[in-house]
Design an enzyme around this catalytic site. Structure first.
Site, PDB file in Angstrom:
ATOM      1  N   GLU A   2      -6.412  -5.493  10.155  1.00  0.00           N
ATOM      2  CA  GLU A   2      -5.202  -4.169  10.861  1.00  0.00           C
ATOM      3  C   GLU A   2      -5.339  -2.988  11.835  1.00  0.00           C
ATOM      4  O   GLU A   2      -6.289  -1.996  11.994  1.00  0.00           O
ATOM      5  CB  GLU A   2      -5.354  -3.121   9.764  1.00  0.00           C
ATOM      6  CG  GLU A   2      -4.527  -4.031   8.220  1.00  0.00           C
ATOM      7  CD  GLU A   2      -4.106  -2.738   6.825  1.00  0.00           C
ATOM      8  OE1 GLU A   2      -2.865  -3.026   6.729  1.00  0.00           O
ATOM      9  OE2 GLU A   2      -4.688  -1.598   6.514  1.00  0.00           O
ATOM     10  N   GLY A  44       1.593   2.533  11.116  1.00  0.00           N
ATOM     11  CA  GLY A  44       2.125   3.240  10.795  1.00  0.00           C
ATOM     12  C   GLY A  44       3.226   3.835  12.325  1.00  0.00           C
ATOM     13  O   GLY A  44       3.277   4.355  12.288  1.00  0.00           O
ATOM     14  N   ASN A  97       0.892  -1.541  -0.354  1.00  0.00           N
ATOM     15  CA  ASN A  97       0.086   0.099   0.119  1.00  0.00           C
ATOM     16  C   ASN A  97       0.620   0.873  -0.015  1.00  0.00           C
ATOM     17  O   ASN A  97       1.588   1.743   0.942  1.00  0.00           O
ATOM     18  CB  ASN A  97      -1.094  -0.206   1.338  1.00  0.00           C
ATOM     19  CG  ASN A  97      -1.392   0.835   1.500  1.00  0.00           C
ATOM     20  OD1 ASN A  97      -1.465   2.197   0.706  1.00  0.00           O
ATOM     21  ND2 ASN A  97      -2.808   1.284   2.472  1.00  0.00           N
ATOM     22  N   TRP A  98       0.607   1.897  -1.450  1.00  0.00           N
ATOM     23  CA  TRP A  98       1.796   3.129  -1.393  1.00  0.00           C
ATOM     24  C   TRP A  98       1.065   4.612  -1.019  1.00  0.00           C
ATOM     25  O   TRP A  98       1.641   5.462  -1.048  1.00  0.00           O
ATOM     26  CB  TRP A  98       2.017   3.269  -2.645  1.00  0.00           C
ATOM     27  CG  TRP A  98       3.515   1.477  -3.111  1.00  0.00           C
ATOM     28  CD1 TRP A  98       4.254   1.519  -1.751  1.00  0.00           C
ATOM     29  CD2 TRP A  98       4.036   2.116  -3.921  1.00  0.00           C
ATOM     30  NE1 TRP A  98       4.343   0.351  -2.314  1.00  0.00           N
ATOM     31  CE2 TRP A  98       4.822   0.093  -4.458  1.00  0.00           C
ATOM     32  CE3 TRP A  98       3.497   2.309  -5.647  1.00  0.00           C
ATOM     33  CZ2 TRP A  98       5.811   0.029  -4.892  1.00  0.00           C
ATOM     34  CZ3 TRP A  98       4.560   1.054  -6.634  1.00  0.00           C
ATOM     35  CH2 TRP A  98       5.339   0.511  -6.140  1.00  0.00           C
ATOM     36  N   GLY A 108       2.276  -1.229   4.609  1.00  0.00           N
ATOM     37  CA  GLY A 108       2.217   0.466   3.942  1.00  0.00           C
ATOM     38  C   GLY A 108       4.116   1.086   3.748  1.00  0.00           C
ATOM     39  O   GLY A 108       4.804   0.544   2.526  1.00  0.00           O
ATOM     40  N   GLY A 109       4.501   1.779   4.730  1.00  0.00           N
ATOM     41  CA  GLY A 109       5.713   2.013   4.623  1.00  0.00           C
ATOM     42  C   GLY A 109       6.853   1.336   4.081  1.00  0.00           C
ATOM     43  O   GLY A 109       7.437   1.514   3.918  1.00  0.00           O
ATOM     44  N   HIS A 134     -10.018   1.026   4.490  1.00  0.00           N
ATOM     45  CA  HIS A 134      -8.948   1.271   5.156  1.00  0.00           C
ATOM     46  C   HIS A 134      -9.113   2.019   6.142  1.00  0.00           C
ATOM     47  O   HIS A 134     -10.180   2.895   5.840  1.00  0.00           O
ATOM     48  CB  HIS A 134      -8.375   0.907   3.838  1.00  0.00           C
ATOM     49  CG  HIS A 134      -6.061   1.271   5.020  1.00  0.00           C
ATOM     50  ND1 HIS A 134      -5.883   2.561   5.866  1.00  0.00           N
ATOM     51  CD2 HIS A 134      -5.145   1.310   4.760  1.00  0.00           C
ATOM     52  CE1 HIS A 134      -5.035   2.351   6.269  1.00  0.00           C
ATOM     53  NE2 HIS A 134      -4.358   0.966   5.165  1.00  0.00           N
TER      54      HIS A 134
END
Ligand code: PGA
Length: 257
Positions: free
Chosen positions: A172, A178, A10-11, A238-239, A98
């Protein structure tokens, strides 16, 4: 047969067009090398979808996931994108609900249900990745299970799946996204069993106990494999998926024995 591990990168609202192309091209050799063991779905921002789709044609194990869609197929909904449009482009998956959309765009369970209903009413196939998870406050109040159950039940209310249709669940925990503080793989393993049970019950126990469940929230190359070993079908990252070194390391470690 060994299951194929599913990895969604996931960018988010990061990376320019040039950076997106460079990263997608850069990870392609690793995707090809490990493609018998895993499938990577890249979720870039909307304007970059076509660039990633063009590059993804070089391997069936590189797929493209949109980060969101609307709950109607067409109409006067300025700024929105329909599931039909995404499927027509060639996207195989779309994230739904999300936590960043629930938090910043105030997406509700009712909106999420409408999006899923719209997707499953389509002739073309695009697989929704339904994201669920509790907040820090809900966790502290001991309500994690109740919240996940409520989110899944509300999102899947009135939904039926044809045999050709699939659903992916991404668990999640909001407190893990994050934050650098992931849920432990063992805790996730127990959650994944409960989630499969809830999904099966939401569909009236109709052969959906095997639903694909991913873990997301501060996954790194060091921790990714443990979520699969603990019973997950893969990870939503993500990150750590937004740099070539860590994204390729994620693919390699996910595929370790
Ligand atoms: P993270 O994000 O890996 O940076 O925690 C996960 C997500 O939001 O999907």
């Amino acid at each position: 047969m060994k299951k194929n591990i599913f990895f969604i990168a996931n960018w988010k609202m990061n990376l320019s067009a040039q950076q997106t192309r460079a990263l997608t091209n850069g990870i392609m050799p690793t995707v090809k090398k490990y493609g018998n063991l895993m499938t990577l779905a890249i979720a870039p921002s909307f304007p970059m979808l076509q660039d990633v789709l063009n590059i993804s044609r070089r391997s069936v194990r590189m797929q493209v996931c949109a980060q969101d869609c609307f709950w109607e197929q067409s109409g006067a909904y300025t700024g929105e994108v329909s599931p039909d449009m995404l499927a027509e482009m060639g996207c195989t998956h779309v994230l739904i609900g999300h936590s960043e959309r629930r938090i910043y765009l105030h997406e509700t369970d009712a909106m999420i249900q409408k999006k899923l209903a719209c997707i499953f009413a389509m002739k073309k196939n695009i697989i929704p990745v339904l994201c669920v998870g509790e907040t820090t406050r809900q966790k502290k109040a001991g309500r994690s299970e109740e919240i996940i159950h409520a989110q899944l039940t509300a999102a899947l209310a009135g939904i039926t799946l044809k045999s050709s249709q699939k659903l992916v669940i991404a668990y999640e925990p909001v407190w893990a996204i994050g934050s650098g503080i992931p849920m432990t793989p063992d805790e996730f393993g127990a959650c994944a069993v409960r989630i499969r049970g809830y999904v099966s019950r939401a569909f009236g126990g109709q052969g959906r106990a095997d639903s694909v469940v991913l873990y997301g929230g501060s996954v790194t190359p060091e921790t990714a494999r443990a979520y699969v070993s603990a019973g997950g079908d893969g990870v939503l990252v993500g990150g750590a998926s937004q740099r070539i070194d860590s994204c390729t390391a994620l693919i390699r470690t996910l595929c370790m024995k």
